[in-house]
Write an enzyme that holds these catalytic residues in place. Structure first.
Site, short mmCIF file in Angstrom:
data_model
loop_
_atom_site.label_atom_id
_atom_site.label_comp_id
_atom_site.label_asym_id
_atom_site.label_seq_id
_atom_site.Cartn_x
_atom_site.Cartn_y
_atom_site.Cartn_z
N HIS A 67 -0.38 -5.09 5.83
CA HIS A 67 0.35 -5.89 6.82
C HIS A 67 -0.40 -6.03 8.13
CE1 HIS A 67 1.86 -1.87 8.16
NE2 HIS A 67 1.81 -2.45 9.35
N GLU A 73 0.12 6.30 16.86
CA GLU A 73 1.57 6.19 16.76
C GLU A 73 2.22 7.28 17.60
OE1 GLU A 73 3.05 4.94 12.59
OE2 GLU A 73 1.33 6.24 12.20
N LYS A 107 0.85 -1.19 0.00
CA LYS A 107 0.00 0.00 0.00
C LYS A 107 0.89 1.25 0.00
CE LYS A 107 0.31 1.56 4.51
NZ LYS A 107 0.49 2.92 5.00
N HIS A 121 -5.59 0.00 6.27
CA HIS A 121 -5.50 -0.60 7.60
C HIS A 121 -6.82 -0.57 8.36
CE1 HIS A 121 -1.38 -0.94 6.80
NE2 HIS A 121 -0.93 0.15 7.38
N ASP A 133 -3.10 7.43 4.16
CA ASP A 133 -2.08 6.50 4.60
C ASP A 133 -2.65 5.33 5.39
OD1 ASP A 133 0.65 5.70 4.83
OD2 ASP A 133 0.71 6.50 6.88
N LYS A 151 -0.33 10.70 14.39
CA LYS A 151 1.10 10.71 14.70
C LYS A 151 1.35 11.41 16.04
CE LYS A 151 2.75 9.08 10.68
NZ LYS A 151 3.55 7.84 10.59
#
Length: 532
Positions: free
Chosen positions: A186, A224, A156, A248, A243, A348
Site C-alpha cells: 500500500h 511509527e 503482504k 515497504h 513486516d 515501533k
C-alpha cells in the site's frame, strides 16, 4: 481524485475475503467510498464480502459503517452520499475459506452477478493465501474468458523468508498466470511515492545529478508511534524486518534507484525495479553483523502515556528475541549507484510517525569559503521526500545571509500536496484498487521482485535466528544507540525528524560534528522555510 480525465473502471464484482477484518473497515471501505464519490466506479460495481462470521448483508453493511466519514462539512456530506450509493451494492457470504461449500456458493453468486469481471481480494491472514487460490482454481473461478477477467489481489506479507516466498509463488503460479496476480504494497498507493519517478524523469536538473557522482547517501525511514497492541501473536512470529523491509522499504528503495524505463507501461517499470532489487548486495554472515541493527522497546512513556515493554505485551513470549526496530545498510551494485550506501530503518513507539526518503548530496569543496567569515562548510543539499503523514517534497539548500559578511544560512524549499490538492481523505488504496480493476500492474510486485527482496534480507534473518537479543530502546526515542553507530562509522548521521514527544532524546539526531555542521556560528540550526 477529482481528475475527470480518468475513465471509469469497467463493471466488476469485488470479492473480499476477510471482509469483516480491520483492513476492510479502515482502508478498503473508505477508498471505495472515495472512488464512488468521484465516479471511478459506478452502479455496475458490486462488493461481495466473505468471512467466517455468521451474518447477512445488513450485518456487513453496519459493520463497515464504523469507518464512514464523519458528518459535517461539504466533503463529508459528499462522502456520506457516496456511501449510501455503495451501501446498497454490498452483499455478504459467510463461510469457511477451506471448505468447498463456500466456493460452490461463490460460483453461483458470480454467475448471477451483473458482470463477468471478478477481482478477488485476499485481506486475510497470510496462511490462507495459497489455500484460497487453490480452492478458487479447483472450482474454475480463475478461468478467464474473452472479455471477462479474473484477478487476485494479495496483501503482504508475501512469505516469511526466501524459501517460503518461492514456495508461495510456485504454488499460486501453478494455478493462474502472473498477469492475474496483484501483490499489494500500500505504500505504492501514496501520491508522493508515485511522484518520485515523475520528479526525476520530468525534471532534467534532478535526473542529471541522480547518481553516485553527486549523491553521497540515501536514507529511508518508516517510523511509527504505535506499539504492537493486540497483534502480539502475529508480531512475535514476524518482527520489524519481515513486516516492513522486503515490501515497504525495498519498494521505496527501488523507486529511488530505478533506471529510466523505456516507457511507463507496467512491465517496463517492473523490469527496472526488479533489476534494482536483484542488484542489492548480499552480505556474508560477518558483514550482516556489521551492517544490521535490531532493537526492542522497553518500558517508558510516549506522549504522556505509559508504554509497557514489548516482552510484556499480551501474546508475546517473555524471553522473545523478536525485533520491533531494525536499521540496515545496503549497496545497490550498479554503475549509477556504485559506492552509495542506502540506510533503512523502521520501528515501533518511536518519537514521531514519519515515513520519508532523504537524498543527501555530496558536500561542496571547502576552498571557495576558506578566506571568508564562514569557518565551516555549508551543509550538504538534501532532497526530502515525505511519504506520510504530510505528503510532499522539500529541498534543503544554502543561501547567503543578509549583511556584509559572507556567511550562509540553510533554507528549505517546501511543497506539500495538501496545500494544492484535496488528498486529506485518501487512504492510498484508491489508485491500487482502480489499477486492479483496469488491469494496470505498474504499482504491484512481481514474483521475481518479491524473491529478490527476501534474498537480500535472508543473511540478517539467518544471523539473528542463531541467537542473541535485540538492543533496548526507550519509547519516544528514534531507536537504540547502535542505530546511530551504524551511520557514524561512515561519518553520517540520521536525518533529524520532528519529535512527537519534545522531552524525548532523539536517538537518531546526535549533535552535529564540525565536519557536517549545518549552520554558521551565530544562526539557529533549524532550516528556515521559504514561503511561496
Amino acid at each position: 481524485m477529482s481528475d475527470t480525465s480518468v475513465p471509469k473502471a469497467p463493471p466488476v464484482t469485488l470479492i473480499i475475503f476477510g471482509a469483516t477484518g480491520d483492513l476492510t473497515r479502515r482502508l478498503l471501505t473508505p477508498a471505495l467510498i472515495n472512488m464512488t464519490r468521484v465516479g471511478l466506479v459506478g452502479s455496475d460495481f458490486h462488493v461481495l464480502g466473505v468471512s467466517i462470521e455468521p451474518g447477512d448483508d445488513e450485518m456487513l453493511r453496519k459493520h463497515l459503517e464504523d469507518f464512514v466519514p464523519e458528518k459535517g462539512g461539504e466533503g463529508a456530506t459528499k462522502r456520506g452520499a457516496a456511501w449510501k450509493q455503495l451501501r446498497s451494492r454490498i452483499d455478504y457470504l459467510a463461510g469457511d475459506f477451506t471448505q468447498d461449500a463456500l466456493y460452490e456458493e461463490l460460483a453461483k453468486r458470480i454467475v448471477a452477478a451483473p458482470s463477468d469481471n471478478v477481482a478477488f481480494y485476499l485481506a486475510t491472514q497470510p496462511s490462507f493465501f495459497g489455500a484460497i487460490v487453490d480452492k478458487l482454481a479447483d472450482h474454475g473461478l480463475l478461468v478467464e474468458k474473452p472479455g471477462a477477467f479474473r484477478r487476485v489481489a494479495i496483501e503482504k506479507p508475501f512469505g516469511t523468508d526466501l524459501a517460503s516466498a518461492k514456495a508461495l509463488n510456485k504454488r499460486i503460479l501453478a494455478r493462474a498466470s502472473e498477469q492475474q496476480f496483484y501483490r499489494i504494497d500500500h505504500f505504492l498507493g501514496k501520491e508522493t511515492v508515485q511522484n518520485i519517478m515523475t520528479a526525476r524523469f520530468a525534471n532534467m536538473m534532478l535526473e542529471s545529478i541522480w547518481n553516485s557522482n553527486y549523491i553521497d547517501h540515501v536514507e529511508i525511514t518508516a517510523a511509527e508511534t504505535v506499539g504492537v497492541g493486540t497483534r502480539g501473536k502475529f508480531y512475535d512470529t514476524t518482527g520489524a524486518l519481515r513486516d516492513m523491509v522486503p515490501n515497504h522499504l525495498f519498494q521505496l528503495l527501488a523507486m529511488v534507484a530505478i533506471e529510466p524505463p523505456n516507457s511507463f507501461d507496467a512491465e517496463a517499470i517492473r523490469n527496472e525495479k526488479g533489476k534494482v532489487l536483484k542488484a542489492l548486495r548480499h552480505w556474508t554472515p560477518a558483514e550482516a553483523a556489521e551492517n544490521g541493527v535490531r532493537g526492542a522497546y522497553t518500558d517508558g512513556t510516549l506522549e504522556g502515556q505509559k508504554v509497557v515493554a514489548y516482552t510484556k505485551t499480551p501474546d508475546v513470549a517473555a524471553n522473545s528475541a523478536t525485533e520491533t526496530f531494525v536499521a540496515l545498510k545496503f549497496y545497490v551494485d550498479s554503475w549509477r549507484w556504485a559506492g552509495v550506501p542506502f540506510y533503512l530503518r523502521t520501528g515501533k513507539v518511536m518519537a514521531v510517525r514519519d515515513t520519508e526518503i532523504v537524498i543527501t548530496f555530496k558536500e561542496v569543496p571547502f576552498a571557495q569559503f576558506a578566506h571568508t567569515e564562514l569557518d565551516r562548510k555549508p551543509p550538504p543539499n538534501r532532497l526530502v521526500i515525505q511519504v506520510q503523514p504530510d505528503e510532499g517534497l522539500k529541498m534543503e539548500i544554502s543561501i547567503k545571509q543578509p549583511g556584509l559578511a559572507v556567511a550562509t544560512a540553510p533554507v528549505s524549499l517546501d511543497f506539500q500536496y495538501a496545500s494544492l490538492f484535496d488528498i486529506a481523505t485518501l487512504t492510498g488504496y484508491e489508485s491500487l484498487l482502480y489499477d486492479l480493476f483496469v488491469g494496470d500492474q505498474t504499482l504491484f510486485q512481481r514474483a521475481d521482485g518479491i524473491e529478490a527482496g527476501w534474498a537480500a534480507v535472508q543473511p540478517f534473518l539467518d544471523l539473528w535466528a542463531k541467537g542473541g537479543k535485540p538492543d533496548p530502546y526507550k519509547p519516544g526515542s528514534m531507536g537504540p544507540d547502535s542505530s546511530d553507530a551504524l551511520l557514524a562509522r561512515d561519518g553520517h548521521q540520521w536525518h533529524a525528524l520532528t519529535l512527537t514527544d519534545p522531552s524525548a532524546k532523539p536517538a537518531g539526531s546526535p549533535k552535529p560534528k564540525a565536519k557536517a555542521a549545518a549552520t554558521p556560528k551565530k544562526k539557529a540550526a533549524s532550516p528556515k522555510k521559504v514561503k511561496k
